[in-house]
Design a protein around this motif. Sequence first.
Motif, PDB file in Angstrom:
ATOM      1  N   LEU A  63       0.929  -1.176  -0.168  1.00 48.11           N
ATOM      2  CA  LEU A  63      -0.052  -0.014  -0.211  1.00 48.11           C
ATOM      3  C   LEU A  63       0.812   1.221   0.050  1.00 48.11           C
ATOM      4  O   LEU A  63       1.764   1.407   0.710  1.00 48.11           O
ATOM      5  N   LEU A  91      -0.394  -1.166  -4.695  1.00 45.45           N
ATOM      6  CA  LEU A  91      -1.381  -0.593  -4.315  1.00 45.45           C
ATOM      7  C   LEU A  91      -1.514   1.081  -4.196  1.00 45.45           C
ATOM      8  O   LEU A  91      -1.222   1.460  -2.942  1.00 45.45           O
ATOM      9  N   ALA A  93      -2.679   4.757  -3.889  1.00 44.73           N
ATOM     10  CA  ALA A  93      -3.967   5.469  -3.307  1.00 44.73           C
ATOM     11  C   ALA A  93      -4.145   6.757  -4.293  1.00 44.73           C
ATOM     12  O   ALA A  93      -3.062   7.377  -4.573  1.00 44.73           O
ATOM     13  N   ASN A 122      -6.273   2.091  -4.813  1.00 49.15           N
ATOM     14  CA  ASN A 122      -7.007   2.366  -3.632  1.00 49.15           C
ATOM     15  C   ASN A 122      -7.700   3.675  -3.681  1.00 49.15           C
ATOM     16  O   ASN A 122      -7.148   5.070  -3.683  1.00 49.15           O
ATOM     17  N   TYR A 186      -9.537  -1.077  -4.926  1.00 44.97           N
ATOM     18  CA  TYR A 186      -9.576  -1.349  -3.376  1.00 44.97           C
ATOM     19  C   TYR A 186     -10.404  -0.122  -2.752  1.00 44.97           C
ATOM     20  O   TYR A 186      -9.927   0.938  -3.133  1.00 44.97           O
ATOM     21  N   LEU A 206     -11.804  -2.596   1.932  1.00 43.65           N
ATOM     22  CA  LEU A 206     -10.901  -2.908   2.745  1.00 43.65           C
ATOM     23  C   LEU A 206     -11.550  -2.347   4.428  1.00 43.65           C
ATOM     24  O   LEU A 206     -12.000  -1.413   4.314  1.00 43.65           O
ATOM     25  N   ARG A 238      -7.096  -4.359   6.952  1.00 40.19           N
ATOM     26  CA  ARG A 238      -5.554  -3.546   7.221  1.00 40.19           C
ATOM     27  C   ARG A 238      -5.390  -3.476   8.580  1.00 40.19           C
ATOM     28  O   ARG A 238      -6.292  -2.940   9.183  1.00 40.19           O
TER      29      ARG A 238
END
Length: 387
Positions: A63, A91, A93, A122, A186, A206, A238
Amino acid sequence: MIPIPKAPTIRSENPSVEVAWFCDLCNGDYEYLGVPDGNLRSSFEHCSDIIRLADELGYQNILLPSSYQTGQDTLTFAAAASQFTKQISLLTAIRCGEIHPPMLARTLSTLDHMLKGRLNINIISSDLPGTQRDSKTRYEISKEVIQILQQGWTQDQIKFQGKHYQFDLPTDPVKSYQQNGGPLLYFGGISPDARALCAEFCDVFLMWPETEERLADTMQDLSLRAANFGRTIDFGLRIHLIVRDTEKEAKDAAKQLLSRLDLERANDIKHRALDSNSAGVLRQDELRKSADPDLFIEPMIWSGIGLARSGCGSAIVGTPEQVYEKIQRYIQMGIRAFIFSGYPLIEESKLFAKSVLPKLQTINFAEAQGRKPKGIPVTPLTTGERK
């Protein structure tokens, strides 16, 4: 033994899981929580060391968060990391509304090609720095951005007429490397607007740490919401980790992590994040009030981290065997993706990778769900016709 809550309908029935680590792009790595350490600052060098190690240790995903804090810009860092990582997916964001949607689509297309399909996204719907919008507006914007991205990945033309955006554009500049729908989305958020958005458009919901019962209730709700759109989704968790050889050592490590914490400074650090007043953070804060004197909200789930951190506020604390057993309970509940972290990030990633990760059956979601092509796809940036 406490019964395991019933699993909801999920997309991935295969019990193999995607195991991700966390990269500190936003000034949040510590040896002692809330005590800044210059050696753990969110520099390009430190963040690069974290992701290189995660790649070498065999994590499937990592992430890359986004926040208006000292550290690394997410998309800039992801582009650089595409050149020095080998197997790990990023991943990445994105805060919806931050970048003009067609240019965001072009940026993500570039990144997806640079990574040759190792891109996951994300979706974030919190306020942009310096602005404040009501929840309904934020999720309206996110919904429109997602639809524009998905049209760009799957159609020949972006034809979109929404409340916030209106476009009629060719999709050649934004075609993704990944196929069959483009990069996986996600998403995390527990408000009614957030749940509705994820149920209709996203692939992995998530969750932040709560009791098993609360997690199961959320999963059942999202599964039913997705079914109303003729869809299934997967679920991810998470959560932090503190893994030690004995239970006493693990709990002592948790106490040590808070041993230099100044609560006033901790509260200031926590509220630097743009999501510090979100429904998910407030739910975790409320749950911590009912924790035992050592801040455990249920066996092995310690909520002390939430005193000085927004977002994910609890950790699995225990021996390798206990941590593995807890993860197996989550898997039986229907959770198929995990995003782990620990303090400091590099040291804890090694401990988990040595003692627990080899025991888990792992999978790459993008490959398993047919998004990442086995060969080079035909796109405008590969072998497609140049117009």
